[in-house]
Design a protein around this motif. Structure first.
Motif, PDB file in Angstrom:
ATOM      1  N   ILE A  70     -38.158  27.826 -24.672  1.00 57.13           N
ATOM      2  CA  ILE A  70     -37.391  26.847 -25.485  1.00 57.13           C
ATOM      3  C   ILE A  70     -38.067  25.817 -25.822  1.00 57.13           C
ATOM      4  CG2 ILE A  70     -35.047  26.121 -25.790  1.00 57.13           C
ATOM      5  CD1 ILE A  70     -34.236  27.865 -23.348  1.00 57.13           C
ATOM      6  N   PRO A  71     -38.564  25.255 -27.014  1.00 58.89           N
ATOM      7  CA  PRO A  71     -39.240  24.143 -27.345  1.00 58.89           C
ATOM      8  C   PRO A  71     -38.294  22.855 -26.967  1.00 58.89           C
ATOM      9  CG  PRO A  71     -39.649  25.620 -28.881  1.00 58.89           C
ATOM     10  CD  PRO A  71     -38.554  26.291 -28.035  1.00 58.89           C
ATOM     11  N   GLU A  72     -38.867  21.748 -26.612  1.00 61.08           N
ATOM     12  CA  GLU A  72     -38.044  20.567 -26.356  1.00 61.08           C
ATOM     13  C   GLU A  72     -37.533  20.083 -27.617  1.00 61.08           C
ATOM     14  OE1 GLU A  72     -36.317  17.983 -23.766  1.00 61.08           O
ATOM     15  OE2 GLU A  72     -38.180  19.114 -23.036  1.00 61.08           O
ATOM     16  N   GLY A  73     -36.098  19.745 -27.625  1.00 57.12           N
ATOM     17  CA  GLY A  73     -35.376  19.430 -28.891  1.00 57.12           C
ATOM     18  C   GLY A  73     -34.847  20.545 -29.642  1.00 57.12           C
ATOM     19  N   THR A  74     -34.986  21.622 -29.070  1.00 60.97           N
ATOM     20  CA  THR A  74     -34.338  22.826 -29.654  1.00 60.97           C
ATOM     21  C   THR A  74     -32.728  22.926 -29.547  1.00 60.97           C
ATOM     22  OG1 THR A  74     -36.196  23.951 -29.467  1.00 60.97           O
ATOM     23  CG2 THR A  74     -34.463  25.515 -30.068  1.00 60.97           C
ATOM     24  N   ASP A  75     -32.157  22.921 -30.583  1.00 62.45           N
ATOM     25  CA  ASP A  75     -30.556  23.271 -30.344  1.00 62.45           C
ATOM     26  C   ASP A  75     -30.215  24.637 -30.629  1.00 62.45           C
ATOM     27  OD1 ASP A  75     -30.337  20.629 -30.252  1.00 62.45           O
ATOM     28  OD2 ASP A  75     -30.050  20.174 -32.372  1.00 62.45           O
ATOM     29  N   TYR A  76     -30.474  25.474 -29.689  1.00 61.69           N
ATOM     30  CA  TYR A  76     -30.420  26.803 -29.762  1.00 61.69           C
ATOM     31  C   TYR A  76     -29.053  27.283 -29.520  1.00 61.69           C
ATOM     32  CZ  TYR A  76     -31.036  32.150 -28.969  1.00 61.69           C
ATOM     33  OH  TYR A  76     -30.905  33.250 -28.902  1.00 61.69           O
ATOM     34  N   LYS A  77     -28.257  27.817 -30.491  1.00 63.42           N
ATOM     35  CA  LYS A  77     -26.808  28.192 -30.525  1.00 63.42           C
ATOM     36  C   LYS A  77     -25.962  27.135 -29.857  1.00 63.42           C
ATOM     37  CE  LYS A  77     -27.509  33.246 -30.262  1.00 63.42           C
ATOM     38  NZ  LYS A  77     -27.266  34.390 -29.592  1.00 63.42           N
ATOM     39  N   ALA A  78     -26.366  25.757 -30.076  1.00 65.48           N
ATOM     40  CA  ALA A  78     -25.625  24.931 -29.566  1.00 65.48           C
ATOM     41  C   ALA A  78     -24.842  24.371 -30.856  1.00 65.48           C
ATOM     42  CB  ALA A  78     -26.255  23.603 -29.237  1.00 65.48           C
ATOM     43  N   ASP A  79     -23.516  24.733 -30.589  1.00 70.97           N
ATOM     44  CA  ASP A  79     -22.332  24.798 -31.605  1.00 70.97           C
ATOM     45  C   ASP A  79     -21.870  23.369 -31.809  1.00 70.97           C
ATOM     46  OD1 ASP A  79     -19.758  24.306 -30.057  1.00 70.97           O
ATOM     47  OD2 ASP A  79     -20.920  25.887 -29.117  1.00 70.97           O
ATOM     48  N   SER A  80     -21.196  22.935 -32.831  1.00 71.73           N
ATOM     49  CA  SER A  80     -20.890  21.710 -33.375  1.00 71.73           C
ATOM     50  C   SER A  80     -20.048  20.969 -32.172  1.00 71.73           C
ATOM     51  CB  SER A  80     -20.304  21.516 -34.838  1.00 71.73           C
ATOM     52  OG  SER A  80     -19.172  22.472 -34.811  1.00 71.73           O
ATOM     53  N   GLN A  81     -19.147  21.901 -31.701  1.00 73.49           N
ATOM     54  CA  GLN A  81     -18.089  21.499 -30.547  1.00 73.49           C
ATOM     55  C   GLN A  81     -18.947  20.729 -29.296  1.00 73.49           C
ATOM     56  OE1 GLN A  81     -15.106  24.409 -29.861  1.00 73.49           O
ATOM     57  NE2 GLN A  81     -14.089  23.035 -28.151  1.00 73.49           N
ATOM     58  N   PHE A  82     -19.865  21.815 -29.055  1.00 72.20           N
ATOM     59  CA  PHE A  82     -20.522  21.266 -28.038  1.00 72.20           C
ATOM     60  C   PHE A  82     -21.288  19.941 -28.092  1.00 72.20           C
ATOM     61  CE2 PHE A  82     -24.747  21.255 -25.927  1.00 72.20           C
ATOM     62  CZ  PHE A  82     -24.241  21.348 -24.446  1.00 72.20           C
ATOM     63  N   LEU A  83     -22.051  20.085 -29.341  1.00 69.11           N
ATOM     64  CA  LEU A  83     -22.705  18.880 -29.578  1.00 69.11           C
ATOM     65  C   LEU A  83     -21.947  17.483 -29.706  1.00 69.11           C
ATOM     66  CD1 LEU A  83     -25.277  20.045 -32.491  1.00 69.11           C
ATOM     67  CD2 LEU A  83     -25.577  19.708 -29.934  1.00 69.11           C
ATOM     68  N   VAL A  84     -20.658  17.637 -30.131  1.00 68.98           N
ATOM     69  CA  VAL A  84     -19.440  16.503 -30.152  1.00 68.98           C
ATOM     70  C   VAL A  84     -19.231  16.116 -28.717  1.00 68.98           C
ATOM     71  CG1 VAL A  84     -17.227  16.014 -30.707  1.00 68.98           C
ATOM     72  CG2 VAL A  84     -18.706  17.095 -32.335  1.00 68.98           C
ATOM     73  N   GLU A  85     -19.135  17.176 -27.897  1.00 67.47           N
ATOM     74  CA  GLU A  85     -18.907  16.671 -26.404  1.00 67.47           C
ATOM     75  C   GLU A  85     -19.956  15.937 -25.895  1.00 67.47           C
ATOM     76  OE1 GLU A  85     -17.943  19.177 -22.166  1.00 67.47           O
ATOM     77  OE2 GLU A  85     -18.792  20.316 -23.905  1.00 67.47           O
ATOM     78  N   ILE A  86     -21.175  16.319 -25.999  1.00 70.47           N
ATOM     79  CA  ILE A  86     -22.303  15.556 -25.633  1.00 70.47           C
ATOM     80  C   ILE A  86     -22.265  14.247 -26.062  1.00 70.47           C
ATOM     81  CG2 ILE A  86     -24.807  15.548 -25.870  1.00 70.47           C
ATOM     82  CD1 ILE A  86     -23.710  17.425 -23.712  1.00 70.47           C
ATOM     83  N   MET A  87     -22.119  14.145 -27.370  1.00 76.61           N
ATOM     84  CA  MET A  87     -21.935  12.788 -28.031  1.00 76.61           C
ATOM     85  C   MET A  87     -20.849  11.844 -27.359  1.00 76.61           C
ATOM     86  SD  MET A  87     -21.486  11.783 -32.155  1.00 76.61           S
ATOM     87  CE  MET A  87     -19.639  12.357 -32.191  1.00 76.61           C
ATOM     88  N   GLU A  88     -19.665  12.337 -27.043  1.00 76.41           N
ATOM     89  CA  GLU A  88     -18.699  11.757 -26.539  1.00 76.41           C
ATOM     90  C   GLU A  88     -18.966  11.086 -24.993  1.00 76.41           C
ATOM     91  OE1 GLU A  88     -15.301  14.253 -26.801  1.00 76.41           O
ATOM     92  OE2 GLU A  88     -14.800  13.691 -28.901  1.00 76.41           O
TER      93      GLU A  88
END
Length: 234
Positions: free
Chosen positions: A148-166
């Motif tokens: 898994i290369p660094e910076g890869t968003d493999y199957k990281a859905d938008s809901q998960f990314l919003v959780e991380i941002m919050e």
């Protein structure tokens, strides 16, 4: 009686014959799929296998080079599994450093000093990799030919990314120790959940699921690093 010239000629042919027979023996072993026992770089004798001392020659006790075919799990006496006994891992690490650390080879040959440095670096890398669930899981995937290369968003859905941002926003806005501890507890609980789920994925041989979960775990590991840095005094 043999003259000096004849004896010399005979000696040359004996050497050539021994070399030819040696090559034939090596070739037949390779064809039969037999492993060839390694020889000691120092004394030239065959190193005995299965004697429980894989770092030193059993005859002259010279430190041998690292085995390039050996993975971290084998080196650290661990089963190739996501679930690792960290206490046993630490004991093995300490045991190996007592054997191969460069401090114990300061009076040895340059060759052994070089091998000692290589062994010590390898042991450090193996310990650090297997100690943490994230790096252990990534290494397990690597052994399966999956990276898994660094910076890869493999199957990281938008809901998960919003959780991380919050969570990152909460971390940036945290003004008290209590607020920081609350975020830390949230991250710790998520990492525990990921660890359990990743272990189940590996046990079931579901490497795609493990890859997806490890990608998400990496995000939370980055947040953990930010929390540690925020606690470090300037």
């Amino acid at each position: 009686m043999w003259g000096c010239g004849a004896r010399a000629l005979l000696g040359v042919w004996e050497v050539r014959l021994a070399g030819f027979l040696g090559r034939r023996l090596l070739g037949s072993n390779a064809a039969a799929g037999k492993s060839i026992a390694p020889q000691c770089w120092n004394c030239g004798r065959t190193r005995e296998a299965g004697c429980g001392d894989e770092f030193f020659c059993t005859h002259c006790r010279a430190l041998q080079p690292p085995d390039p075919t050996r993975d971290y799990f084998s080196l650290m006496n661990c089963n190739r599994s996501f679930r690792v006994d960290v206490t046993k891992l630490q004991h093995r690490y300490q045991q190996l450093q007592r054997l191969v650390h460069p401090d114990f080879f300061s009076q040895k040959s340059q060759t052994e000093k070089y091998f000692s440095d290589k062994h010590s670096t390898l042991v450090n890398d193996a310990y650090k990799t297997l100690q943490a669930p994230l790096t252990r899981g990534l290494y397990l995937l690597k052994l399966q030919g999956i990276e898994i290369p660094e910076g890869t968003d493999y199957k990281a859905d938008s809901q998960f990314l919003v959780e991380i941002m919050e969570i990152n926003e909460r971390l940036a806005d945290a003004q008290s120790e209590a607020a920081m501890e609350e975020i830390e507890a949230t991250v710790r609980a998520k990492q525990k959940e990921f660890t359990d789920n990743i272990n189940s994925a590996f046990e079931q041989g579901d490497f795609e699921k493990a890859k997806e979960l490890l990608t998400k775990m990496r995000y939370f590991s980055n947040i953990e690093e930010k929390i540690k840095l925020s606690k470090t005094p300037l």
